[in-house]
Write an enzyme that holds these catalytic residues in place. Structure first.
Site, PDB file in Angstrom:
ATOM      1  N   HIS A  14      27.724  44.965  33.643  1.00 11.79           N
ATOM      2  CA  HIS A  14      28.382  46.336  34.267  1.00 11.79           C
ATOM      3  C   HIS A  14      28.323  47.590  33.281  1.00 11.79           C
ATOM      4  O   HIS A  14      29.474  47.002  32.554  1.00 11.79           O
ATOM      5  CB  HIS A  14      29.090  46.016  35.190  1.00 11.79           C
ATOM      6  CG  HIS A  14      29.975  47.067  35.953  1.00 11.79           C
ATOM      7  ND1 HIS A  14      30.580  46.971  37.077  1.00 11.79           N
ATOM      8  CD2 HIS A  14      30.303  48.330  35.556  1.00 11.79           C
ATOM      9  CE1 HIS A  14      30.994  47.948  37.514  1.00 11.79           C
ATOM     10  NE2 HIS A  14      30.871  49.027  36.588  1.00 11.79           N
ATOM     11  N   HIS A  16      28.577  51.618  31.915  1.00 12.01           N
ATOM     12  CA  HIS A  16      28.159  53.152  32.012  1.00 12.01           C
ATOM     13  C   HIS A  16      27.897  53.747  30.813  1.00 12.01           C
ATOM     14  O   HIS A  16      28.637  53.657  29.804  1.00 12.01           O
ATOM     15  CB  HIS A  16      29.339  53.660  32.566  1.00 12.01           C
ATOM     16  CG  HIS A  16      30.054  53.093  33.980  1.00 12.01           C
ATOM     17  ND1 HIS A  16      29.496  53.599  35.184  1.00 12.01           N
ATOM     18  CD2 HIS A  16      30.757  52.298  34.265  1.00 12.01           C
ATOM     19  CE1 HIS A  16      30.183  53.068  36.125  1.00 12.01           C
ATOM     20  NE2 HIS A  16      30.868  52.177  35.637  1.00 12.01           N
ATOM     21  N   ARG A  18      26.417  57.170  30.848  1.00 12.74           N
ATOM     22  CA  ARG A  18      26.351  58.576  31.033  1.00 12.74           C
ATOM     23  C   ARG A  18      24.853  58.868  30.532  1.00 12.74           C
ATOM     24  O   ARG A  18      24.213  58.281  30.427  1.00 12.74           O
ATOM     25  CB  ARG A  18      27.583  59.303  30.233  1.00 12.74           C
ATOM     26  CG  ARG A  18      28.914  58.697  30.268  1.00 12.74           C
ATOM     27  CD  ARG A  18      29.374  58.447  31.642  1.00 12.74           C
ATOM     28  NE  ARG A  18      30.755  58.090  31.761  1.00 12.74           N
ATOM     29  CZ  ARG A  18      31.352  57.478  32.740  1.00 12.74           C
ATOM     30  NH1 ARG A  18      30.745  57.194  33.917  1.00 12.74           N
ATOM     31  NH2 ARG A  18      32.491  56.972  32.769  1.00 12.74           N
ATOM     32  N   ASN A  42      26.063  55.906  38.390  1.00 16.79           N
ATOM     33  CA  ASN A  42      26.779  56.903  38.888  1.00 16.79           C
ATOM     34  C   ASN A  42      26.885  58.132  38.097  1.00 16.79           C
ATOM     35  O   ASN A  42      27.893  58.729  37.630  1.00 16.79           O
ATOM     36  CB  ASN A  42      28.269  56.450  39.109  1.00 16.79           C
ATOM     37  CG  ASN A  42      29.032  55.955  37.979  1.00 16.79           C
ATOM     38  OD1 ASN A  42      28.601  55.601  37.047  1.00 16.79           O
ATOM     39  ND2 ASN A  42      30.285  56.048  38.245  1.00 16.79           N
ATOM     40  N   LYS A 102      24.071  49.924  43.669  1.00 19.49           N
ATOM     41  CA  LYS A 102      25.576  49.752  43.347  1.00 19.49           C
ATOM     42  C   LYS A 102      26.245  50.596  44.487  1.00 19.49           C
ATOM     43  O   LYS A 102      26.009  51.868  45.033  1.00 19.49           O
ATOM     44  CB  LYS A 102      26.219  50.684  42.210  1.00 19.49           C
ATOM     45  CG  LYS A 102      27.489  50.532  41.813  1.00 19.49           C
ATOM     46  CD  LYS A 102      28.037  49.186  41.632  1.00 19.49           C
ATOM     47  CE  LYS A 102      29.500  49.420  41.343  1.00 19.49           C
ATOM     48  NZ  LYS A 102      29.849  50.238  40.120  1.00 19.49           N
ATOM     49  N   HIS A 139      31.577  48.146  44.175  1.00 18.35           N
ATOM     50  CA  HIS A 139      32.951  48.575  43.816  1.00 18.35           C
ATOM     51  C   HIS A 139      33.700  48.017  45.060  1.00 18.35           C
ATOM     52  O   HIS A 139      33.956  49.009  46.046  1.00 18.35           O
ATOM     53  CB  HIS A 139      32.882  50.062  43.524  1.00 18.35           C
ATOM     54  CG  HIS A 139      34.300  50.636  42.939  1.00 18.35           C
ATOM     55  ND1 HIS A 139      34.543  50.831  41.604  1.00 18.35           N
ATOM     56  CD2 HIS A 139      35.506  50.408  43.504  1.00 18.35           C
ATOM     57  CE1 HIS A 139      35.597  51.107  41.641  1.00 18.35           C
ATOM     58  NE2 HIS A 139      36.369  50.817  42.705  1.00 18.35           N
ATOM     59  N   HIS A 181      34.278  43.762  38.766  1.00 15.19           N
ATOM     60  CA  HIS A 181      35.518  43.849  38.118  1.00 15.19           C
ATOM     61  C   HIS A 181      36.680  43.407  38.945  1.00 15.19           C
ATOM     62  O   HIS A 181      37.662  44.454  39.434  1.00 15.19           O
ATOM     63  CB  HIS A 181      35.818  45.382  37.756  1.00 15.19           C
ATOM     64  CG  HIS A 181      35.380  46.561  38.569  1.00 15.19           C
ATOM     65  ND1 HIS A 181      35.544  46.558  40.070  1.00 15.19           N
ATOM     66  CD2 HIS A 181      34.316  47.291  38.478  1.00 15.19           C
ATOM     67  CE1 HIS A 181      34.809  47.636  40.544  1.00 15.19           C
ATOM     68  NE2 HIS A 181      34.308  48.222  39.651  1.00 15.19           N
ATOM     69  N   ASP A 256      32.152  47.256  32.213  1.00 16.15           N
ATOM     70  CA  ASP A 256      32.635  48.305  33.137  1.00 16.15           C
ATOM     71  C   ASP A 256      32.977  49.311  31.887  1.00 16.15           C
ATOM     72  O   ASP A 256      33.981  50.163  32.016  1.00 16.15           O
ATOM     73  CB  ASP A 256      33.734  48.280  33.930  1.00 16.15           C
ATOM     74  CG  ASP A 256      33.757  49.344  35.061  1.00 16.15           C
ATOM     75  OD1 ASP A 256      33.091  50.170  34.829  1.00 16.15           O
ATOM     76  OD2 ASP A 256      34.636  49.641  35.921  1.00 16.15           O
ATOM     77  N   HIS A 260      34.853  58.403  28.525  1.00 15.39           N
ATOM     78  CA  HIS A 260      35.086  59.871  29.214  1.00 15.39           C
ATOM     79  C   HIS A 260      35.450  60.787  27.832  1.00 15.39           C
ATOM     80  O   HIS A 260      35.906  60.282  26.917  1.00 15.39           O
ATOM     81  CB  HIS A 260      36.180  60.010  30.015  1.00 15.39           C
ATOM     82  CG  HIS A 260      35.857  59.308  31.500  1.00 15.39           C
ATOM     83  ND1 HIS A 260      35.200  60.181  32.312  1.00 15.39           N
ATOM     84  CD2 HIS A 260      36.096  58.267  31.965  1.00 15.39           C
ATOM     85  CE1 HIS A 260      34.902  59.157  33.346  1.00 15.39           C
ATOM     86  NE2 HIS A 260      35.582  58.182  33.063  1.00 15.39           N
TER      87      HIS A 260
HETATM   88  O1  DOR Z   1      37.571  53.000  35.889  1.00 12.37           O
HETATM   89  C1  DOR Z   1      36.169  53.372  36.454  1.00 12.37           C
HETATM   90  N1  DOR Z   1      35.277  54.138  35.808  1.00 12.37           N
HETATM   91  N2  DOR Z   1      35.792  52.735  37.265  1.00 12.37           N
HETATM   92  C2  DOR Z   1      34.662  52.967  38.125  1.00 12.37           C
HETATM   93  O2  DOR Z   1      34.513  52.478  39.126  1.00 12.37           O
HETATM   94  C3  DOR Z   1      33.820  54.140  37.572  1.00 12.37           C
HETATM   95  C4  DOR Z   1      34.092  54.254  36.075  1.00 12.37           C
HETATM   96  C5  DOR Z   1      33.267  55.352  35.525  1.00 12.37           C
HETATM   97  O3  DOR Z   1      32.239  55.596  35.762  1.00 12.37           O
HETATM   98  O4  DOR Z   1      34.137  56.243  35.034  1.00 12.37           O
HETATM   99 ZN    ZN Z   2      31.902  50.712  36.643  1.00 18.00          ZN
END
Ligand code: DOR
Ligand code: ZN
Length: 359
Positions: A14, A16, A18, A42, A102, A139, A181, A256, A260
């Protein structure tokens, strides 16, 4: 006890990445310690067609440090995802196929505006996933209840486990499901009783193993720990740890890692997401060491995930050494944006020391 441990290169169930500048900065942080990963969909716009997944995978493979890393792609369960696209994804094209779909509860987290309030509305897609043997990645939080009331965010996972998950398991008896998670004792207990390799599995993040809400609120709110699901009580963390330490074949690492940009993370409305790829394997190892369960680490990090997704564990290995170090720098994108990793000496919970490092 030995101060080094060598394991098959881990598998992240899992992550991310971006897109664009953040992706170009963070892919190498994952490939440093992971050989393959299940990539979350996502992004904005979301990944809900095979063409979009092919494009996204190519972007990952072109990032600095991608090397021979294998990104395993997923779809987002949106209203525009069709059974036909599931069938196409199962077959794949241009070296890309779909390893999971997902589900995000509408409104619960980053880019969840395309998720369902009630995922049973997607039953035709779920049926096709069951037929095509594509796992549903959950989720597992209830964000808004049937009467439209927002749920308490500390209770969302409990509500999901008691209400939604049993109905899903009953309605789709052959669907492969991964509960992502885990963050609560109730979820850990449910998995211990009902988990089954190849049918119902779960992932655990480094942050839900290492931190609880005492650290999240120590001296002020620690935004690097702000994520969904929220880090919970100490007793929840203990239950999640105890489950991980059992070395069960249906429990695996899913970081996870969710970067950001600094301005969204350090904001009056801090974005949900723990960016942990620079420290994830180290923090997992630290937790397993503290639990005297290092003999279970390889199954958790490197074997259990590939088993569920039907791929080979990595042949390459990594070696970890017990040695103190600190995270002193952020990761910076080629556009000059800072991404702050969890455990950072100043912006984590303060003066944190990592106990293991990857050689
Ligand atoms: O904390 C999180 N950040 N939980 C999620 O489910 C998505 C993830 C994100 O994409 O920032
Ligand atoms: Zn996630």
């Amino acid at each position: 006890m030995s101060n080094t441990i060598t394991i098959k290169k881990p598998f992240d169930s899992h992550v991310h990445f971006r897109r664009g500048a953040i992706l170009r900065a963070v892919v190498k942080e994952t490939t440093r310690t992971f050989g393959k990963a299940i990539v979350m969909p996502n992004t904005d716009p979301p990944i809900n067609s095979l063409d979009a997944a092919i494009d996204y995978r190519n972007e990952i493979l072109a990032a600095p440090g991608a090397g021979d890393f294998e990104p395993l792609m997923t779809y987002y369960l949106t209203k525009s995802l069709t059974p036909q696209e599931i069938a196409r994804g199962a077959v794949g094209a241009e070296g890309t196929r779909i390893f999971g779909v997902k589900s995000y509860p509408f409104g619960a987290t980053t880019n969840s505006q395309w998720g369902f309030r009630d995922m049973f509305e997607a039953k035709d897609v779920l049926k096709e996933m069951e037929r095509a043997d594509i796992p549903l990645l959950l989720h597992g939080e209830v964000h808004v209840s049937d009467d439209g009331e927002e749920a308490d965010p500390y209770d969302g996972e409990k509500l999901f486990i008691t209400d939604v998950l049993p109905r899903l398991l009953d309605s789709f008896p052959k669907l492969k499901i991964s509960l992502e998670h885990l963050s609560t004792a109730i979820a850990a207990d449910f998995m211990e009783r009902n988990g089954e390799a190849g049918r119902l599995v779960a992932t655990i993040t480094p942050h839900h193993l290492v931190y609880d809400r005492r650290q999240a609120f120590s001296g002020g709110y620690r935004t690097l720990l702000h994520c969904k699901p929220l880090v919970k009580r100490a007793e929840d963390r203990e239950a999640v740890r105890a489950l991980a330490a059992k070395g069960l074949p249906f429990i695996s690492a899913g970081t996870d890692s969710a970067p950001h940009p600094e301005n969204k993370k350090f904001s009056s409305c801090s974005a949900f997401g723990v960016f942990n790829s620079p420290t994830a394997v180290e923090l997992y190892t630290q937790a397993f060491d503290e639990m005297n369960a290092l003999d279970k680490l390889e199954e958790f990090l490197s074997v259990s995930g590939p088993r569920f997704f039907g791929v080979e564990p990595n042949a390459e290995t990594i070696t970890l050494e017990k040695k103190d170090w600190q995270v002193t720098e952020p990761i910076e994108t080629d556009e000059g944006v800072k991404l702050w990793p969890v455990g950072h000496v100043r912006h984590g919970i303060g003066n944190e020391t990592m106990r293991w490092h990857v050689r």
